[in-house]
Design a protein around this motif. Structure first.
Motif, PDB file in Angstrom:
ATOM      1  N   GLN A 183       0.875  -1.182   0.000  1.00  0.00           N
ATOM      2  CA  GLN A 183       0.000   0.000   0.000  1.00  0.00           C
ATOM      3  C   GLN A 183       0.907   1.226   0.000  1.00  0.00           C
ATOM      4  OE1 GLN A 183      -3.342   0.224   2.905  1.00  0.00           O
ATOM      5  NE2 GLN A 183      -2.211   1.934   3.771  1.00  0.00           N
ATOM      6  N   TYR A 185       0.978   5.368  -0.411  1.00  0.00           N
ATOM      7  CA  TYR A 185       0.375   6.688  -0.584  1.00  0.00           C
ATOM      8  C   TYR A 185       1.366   7.577  -1.320  1.00  0.00           C
ATOM      9  CZ  TYR A 185      -3.446   5.647   2.620  1.00  0.00           C
ATOM     10  OH  TYR A 185      -4.556   5.114   3.206  1.00  0.00           O
ATOM     11  N   GLY A 189      -2.112  14.868  -2.515  1.00  0.00           N
ATOM     12  CA  GLY A 189      -3.515  14.629  -2.256  1.00  0.00           C
ATOM     13  C   GLY A 189      -4.325  15.459  -3.232  1.00  0.00           C
ATOM     14  N   SER A 282      -6.613  11.572   0.069  1.00  0.00           N
ATOM     15  CA  SER A 282      -5.331  10.950  -0.255  1.00  0.00           C
ATOM     16  C   SER A 282      -5.437  10.107  -1.517  1.00  0.00           C
ATOM     17  CB  SER A 282      -4.871  10.077   0.909  1.00  0.00           C
ATOM     18  OG  SER A 282      -4.670  10.851   2.066  1.00  0.00           O
ATOM     19  N   VAL A 284      -3.815   6.568  -3.206  1.00  0.00           N
ATOM     20  CA  VAL A 284      -3.098   5.356  -2.801  1.00  0.00           C
ATOM     21  C   VAL A 284      -2.986   4.376  -3.966  1.00  0.00           C
ATOM     22  CG1 VAL A 284      -5.167   4.098  -2.001  1.00  0.00           C
ATOM     23  CG2 VAL A 284      -2.931   3.628  -0.941  1.00  0.00           C
TER      24      VAL A 284
END
Length: 449
Positions: A183, A185, A189, A282, A284
């Motif tokens: 995962q 990020y 954003g 966010s 991801v």
């Protein structure tokens, strides 16, 4: 093919479409969705990111007979319109032959697919149902009602997790042996804003285009809506010198937009309210494998391969999961162990490729779309492709206007990069790009690489 009891966790875009495909095969389908029914309640705003529907998505929609209905709510975008800091506009067509990608409302499309799924007598959708437990051996799942707190145990032959980037079905698989999961990020954003329609309902900017304000490490984009408005999205670093962390008041935001996006700000009559109220969300990237367990449980869409939105392929790749799965089902009858193994083996390289391509396109959109070398390269590629259609398909066209596998498109794009690096290094290329020597050079390099 023997009728199966199919449970689908998640009634988003991919889950609703998958329900249509499974119903057409004659299976009994029960769909459970964590959120309330978006057709009856207003979902919190500020997180939609309008979607760009392209060939892979259209193919999947045609497969269940809803493409014509979707076309009524979609707006073609034939190219990018880049906005400079001074408000100057540059146009770049997407396709070589007038092709378009289509702006469509996420919520509107999701509601339409839910309606289509429920037209089948063998489909039901239950809302406000949180998936709390999954048995990977038996495909049994438990769902807890948000309103009554009652837990329903659902037995079935097959369980599909189409419950998004933070999938509850996948979380059960993560705990199993030899399950790989990552995962990531990204540092950026997004915040959603809007440009309302004119008083007469017309658009304030070119309607049939995707608008981009490229600014190096950040950018603003705008996609048209049928009501005359544009949905705008600011992609911005979460932290750092120029970021959501530092542009942290309405006053600073207004000053920032006035300096960097002045022509957009003039059109954003709801800017103050939206900046204050719409969240920073966010972005991801999810990678995992395997996508199935025991020939009974499988992941599709964001649950198995969430990506960033910069190639407009998140929904399209999830929809393509459904068409690929349907094709494999048609080949293997009731052998679900073979079906799911073949599905994940075929799709995993393509999911990884589009994740990489999406990040590549982010750099292209924010850094390069206003760059003279980049724009010239696109002109050279387009001219060569028109003159030699069998020898060169631009990467964007391979990804967006074909069903060439993403993994093959990525490899071909890397080959094209090596060729174009040499072409752009030719003496006085900006003055001589139409010289026949340029085409000869590309033909020579195609043989080399």
């Amino acid at each position: 093919m023997e009728n199966k009891k199919v449970t689908i966790a998640g009634a988003g875009l991919v889950g609703s479409l998958l329900a249509c495909y499974m119903a057409k095969k004659g299976h009994d389908v029960k769909v459970y969705e964590r959120r309330p029914d978006m057709r009856k309640t207003t979902i919190d705003g500020g997180r939609s990111i309008n979607l760009a529907l392209s060939n892979r998505g259209w193919k999947a929609l045609e497969g269940v007979g809803v493409a014509d209905e979707v076309r009524k709510m979609a707006i073609p975008m034939y190219g990018r319109v880049m906005h400079s800091r001074e408000g100057e506009l540059t146009n770049q067509p997407y396709g070589l032959n007038g092709e378009a990608i289509y702006s469509v409302s996420r919520g509107g499309l999701n509601a339409l697919l839910m309606d289509e799924a429920e037209k089948h007598s063998n489909v039901s959708i239950d809302f406000d149902q949180q998936c709390t437990r999954v048995n990977l051996e038996t495909a049994e799942a438990s769902f807890k009602s948000y309103s009554t707190k009652e837990i329903t145990k659902v037995e079935g032959d097959l369980l599909f997790g189409t419950d998004g980037a933070f999938s509850a079905v996948r979380s059960s698989m993560v705990k199993t042996d030899r399950f790989n999961y990552s995962q990531q990020y990204i540092e950026h954003g997004y915040k959603e804003l809007s440009i309302p329609a004119n008083a007469d309902g017309t658009h304030k900017m070119e309607k049939e285009a995707l608008h981009i304000w490229p600014r190096g490490s950040y950018m603003l984009i705008a996609l048209p809506n049928p009501d005359g408005s544009f949905t705008c999205t600011l992609f911005f670093a979460n932290e750092g010198e120029t970021s959501f962390e530092t542009v942290n008041t309405l006053e600073k935001a207004r000053a920032f937009f006035k300096e960097h996006f002045a022509d957009a700000l003039e059109l954003m009559t709801n800017f103050d309210e939206e900046w204050e109220n719409n969240p920073v969300s966010s972005l991801v990237i999810i990678r995992c494998f395997p996508w199935s367990k025991n020939g009974k449980v499988a992941l599709l869409g964001d649950a198995s391969h969430a990506i960033v939105p910069f190639y407009g392929q998140g929904m399209n790749s999830g929809f393509e999961d459904c068409t690929v799965l349907e094709e494999i089902m048609s080949q293997h009858g009731d052998d679900w162990n073979t079906i799911l193994k073949e599905f994940e083996t075929q799709r995993k390289p393509d999911a990884d490729a589009i994740a990489d391509l999406a990040m590549r396109n982010f750099v292209e959109m924010r850094d390069l779309t206003g760059n003279a070398d980049f724009l010239l390269r696109k002109k050279i590629e387009a001219k060569f492709s028109r003159n030699n259609p069998g020898k060169w398909i631009p990467l964007y066209s391979m990804v967006t206007f074909s069903d060439i596998r993403y993994s093959d498109a990525l490899k071909e794009g890397q080959r094209q990069d090596r060729i174009m690096e040499e072409v752009m290094a030719m003496p006085d290329i900006h003055q001589n790009w139409e010289d026949p020597k340029v085409e000869t050079k590309i033909l020579e390099l195609l043989g080399k690489y």
